[in-house]
Write a protein that holds these residues in place. Structure first.
Motif, PDB file in Angstrom:
ATOM      1  N   HIS A   1       0.836  -1.201   0.000  1.00  0.00           N
ATOM      2  CA  HIS A   1       0.000   0.000   0.000  1.00  0.00           C
ATOM      3  C   HIS A   1       0.874   1.255   0.000  1.00  0.00           C
ATOM      4  O   HIS A   1       0.476   2.301  -0.515  1.00  0.00           O
TER       5      HIS A   1
ATOM      6  N   ASN B   1       1.503   1.871  -3.674  1.00  0.00           N
ATOM      7  CA  ASN B   1       0.323   2.434  -4.353  1.00  0.00           C
ATOM      8  C   ASN B   1       0.079   3.875  -3.888  1.00  0.00           C
ATOM      9  O   ASN B   1      -0.181   4.772  -4.692  1.00  0.00           O
TER      10      ASN B   1
ATOM     11  N   HIS C   1      -1.303  -4.278  -3.859  1.00  0.00           N
ATOM     12  CA  HIS C   1      -1.087  -2.865  -4.187  1.00  0.00           C
ATOM     13  C   HIS C   1       0.208  -2.620  -4.939  1.00  0.00           C
ATOM     14  O   HIS C   1       0.389  -1.569  -5.539  1.00  0.00           O
TER      15      HIS C   1
END
Ligand code: SF4
Ligand code: SF4
Lengths: 445, 210
Positions: A283, A286, A338
């Motif tokens: 994450h 991302n 991600h």
């Protein structure tokens, strides 16, 4: 349950119970503001065909209807239809349109926070291609605007905002840890000149870490430092803004997310480094690579890369010499959603592992079609959904078992935390490592 | 009577098109988010993927797992296009050749059976029923009736009145209910292609040959 957690839980239930009409109006307003033409198009397009059901690890592992992606989407669709479609306004029962009311909130929280890792796998399998994860994130943002983020996740965010990193690691401790790790590096490579640079202005790369590394797994930082050393790289860490994680991404609060990611931009500007290199974090990748420029409404003047891209590049250019026989056990790879499906870093980790280990085995399915480990979307920070998180991890546990690998490589510290729990819960008996750790073990210096 | 209904079909078709255009404009009015992150792949390649390879049954796990539904859906839509073609020929008063009539009747017949199959599936499967609303059943029913009358009209041209009637109802229902996906499917699919294409995920941008 310890007292603090119990207090947080009770406080949260109270908050839901006593939510005011003006808060609900605010949540609706925020939800409306978050809608772009993209989300409005998505919310007009679901066929209710149900083909997305089996793509979600939550539904696959439990068979519970509220875990069907289209069901989760329908919770958001209801509100959209009620406010923005003719039938929804005139004949709400016909299209299950409903206003956002207090009685809908518990289900919104349970489903949108507790049954989704924002992994995006349903999008790929949707008959239309709806970006359900991003719609769920937008709805989470509406809840966040009125203080309805589940306590563990919210306190992680608060920590990140107030203390500068999501683990509340004091600056002095971080600096001390880096000094200690530098000694480790010197011993490891047997070079008294080897160093882990801190705040070096003008270095080519600024490397960020997940604060769980200095806190619990500091040797993963040494592994990366060893790779940089072997490649002769010009790099640095920052003593202040170095946290690759961004839990604002999970809460859907774009302002908070912008604030957190903006710190890395500040670090880049302060140190005058050329590329921002993100630690192994799905994450985090991302957020900082794809979303942060949108949150900050800013075109970056530098490149944002994953350490995985950097290492693959070193290998391709012959800057690292690897001996795969130093990693003799069969290794499989966890593809963080991600980084891979939503991040576009797909082949690099394979390119690396195929050169760093004696035997590499793919999971099935893999790459962008991979299943989520179950730890994404802030799940690891929300103890209230822990049981469900572990249950949903069964799909990943089965995938790992099928490979018969002894080591699971994962280019994401968050996945690693979930995999460590799955390892115990499903008795997988595997070792779990970052890709950098595996590469460092194979390095010939 | 027939000519009134024919004009009714034309009028309802125009209402349908205008309403769909208004809906798209309304959707666009939600605003476009500017894009700041550097792209890693080409959006256009993603769009081509979304409407090409990405539609193939082997590309998606969901269609592989539910190949019957996928086939049913494809036949259903094939039947709908054939029925619209028949309606068009009727309204424009041009006679279809025998082979063309034969082909249309096969397509419409298969489409009708698929439509009914999908409706039965929606009624019988609990998870599907739970994610459905009245609109899903109504839309399916409206299209099934339209297909049935299109088919019957090929063999019994005296049923024109009913076929026209069903067409008017369908055209008026399209923008109101879920059949609006006849436009939004393309809209959403373009967005899907742009998203994954820009990120270099679909089609995959390979920088490191493994
Ligand atoms: S984004 Fe992932 S977890 Fe969320 S509904 Fe889709 S498949 Fe399930
Ligand atoms: S596959 Fe897509 S269109 Fe079908 S129900 Fe799921 S979200 Fe809706």
């Amino acid at each position: 349950m310890n007292e603090e957690k119990k207090y947080q839980k009770d406080f949260f239930e109270d908050r839901i119970e006593n939510i005011k009409a003006e808060d609900i109006r605010k949540a609706l307003y925020v939800f409306h503001r978050k809608l772009s033409n993209q989300s409005a198009a998505y919310l007009n397009s679901c066929l209710h065909c149900g083909l997305c059901a089996d793509s979600c690890h939550y539904y696959l592992s439990t068979g519970e209807i509220p875990s069907i992606p289209a069901y989760k989407l329908s919770l958001i669709e209801k509100i959209f239809k009620k406010h923005f479609t003719l039938l929804g306004k005139r004949a709400p029962g016909w299209v299950k349109a409903k206003d956002l009311t207090k009685d809908l909130l518990p289900e919104w929280i349970d489903s949108l926070f507790g049954r989704c890792t924002l992994c995006g796998r349903c999008s790929l399998n949707c008959s239309v291609g709806l970006n359900i994860a991003y719609l769920i994130r937008a709805a989470r943002g509406a809840l966040a605007s009125v203080g309805l983020v589940p306590p563990g996740l919210q306190s992680t965010i608060n920590t990140a905002i107030l203390k500068g990193n999501s683990m509340a690691l004091p600056r002095e401790d971080w600096i001390e840890t880096v000094e200690w790790l530098a000694e480790e590096l010197r011993a490891e490579v047997n070079d008294p000149q080897a160093e882990i640079p801190l705040d070096r202005k003008g270095a080519r790369l600024l490397y960020t870490v997940n604060p769980r590394e200095p806190m619990f797994f500091p040797l993963s930082i040494v592994a990366v430092a060893k790779i940089f050393y072997a490649a002769g790289e010009s790099w640095t860490l920052s003593s202040e803004d170095y946290d690759v994680t961004n839990y604002g991404f999970h809460s859907g609060d774009d302002n908070v997310a912008a604030l957190i990611s903006g710190r890395l931009v500040r670090s880049m500007e302060k140190l005058g480094t050329q590329d921002l290199v993100l630690a192994e974090c799905g994450h985090g990748f991302n957020s900082n690579r794809w979303e942060a420029p949108e949150w900050l409404a800013k075109k970056y003047g530098f490149d944002v890369k994953s350490i995985i891209q950097i290492v693959a590049d070193y290998i391709q250019k012959g800057r690292l010499k690897l001996d795969p026989s130093r990693n003799p056990e069969p290794v499989t790879l966890q593809d963080p959603c991600h980084l891979v499906r939503l991040g576009g870093i797909v082949e690099e980790q394979r390119y690396i592992l195929k050169r760093a280990v004696a035997r590499f085995i793919e999971m099935n399915p893999n790459r962008e079609k991979n299943f989520c480990c179950g730890g994404g979307g802030g799940q690891l920070a929300m103890p209230r959904f822990a049981k469900r998180r572990l249950e949903a991890g069964k799909i990943k546990a089965d995938q790992i078992k099928e490979t018969e690998a002894k080591v699971v490589a994962s280019p994401c510290h968050n996945c690693i935390d979930q995999l460590l729990e799955l390892n115990k819960h499903f008795d997988l008996r595997v070792k779990i490592k970052t890709v950098a750790e595996i590469v460092a073990d194979a390095l010939v210096i | 009577m027939l000519s009134i209904l024919r004009w009714g079909v034309i009028a309802s078709f125009l209402i349908c098109i205008i309403s769909l255009i208004i809906m798209v404009l309304k959707t666009l009015s939600f605003g476009r988010k500017p894009v700041y992150a550097k792209s890693q792949g080409k959006g256009i390649r993603g769009i081509l993927y979304a409407f090409g390879k990405g539609m193939m049954p082997w590309e998606k796990e969901s269609t592989r797992r539910h190949i019957l539904t996928y086939t049913g859906g494809t036949l259903y839509h094939g039947g709908i296009f054939a029925a619209f073609f028949c309606l068009f020929s009727l309204v424009m008063s041009f006679e279809l050749s025998i082979p063309l009539k034969f082909l249309c009747s096969i397509l419409i017949g298969l489409g009708f059976l698929s439509g009914v199959g999908l409706l039965v599936k929606r009624i019988l499967l609990i998870p599907l029923r739970k994610i459905s609303c009245v609109d899903d059943f109504a839309a399916n029913l409206a299209v099934d009736v339209f297909l049935a009358l299109a088919l019957l009209n090929i063999f019994y041209p005296g049923l024109e009145t009913f076929f026209y009637g069903a067409s008017i109802i369908l055209f008026l229902y399209i923008p109101a209910g879920k059949v609006r996906h006849c436009v939004f499917f393309f809209y959403a699919r373009i967005l899907f292609g742009l998203f994954y294409g820009r990120r270099g995920v679909l089609p995959r941008k390979i920088r490191f040959e493994t």
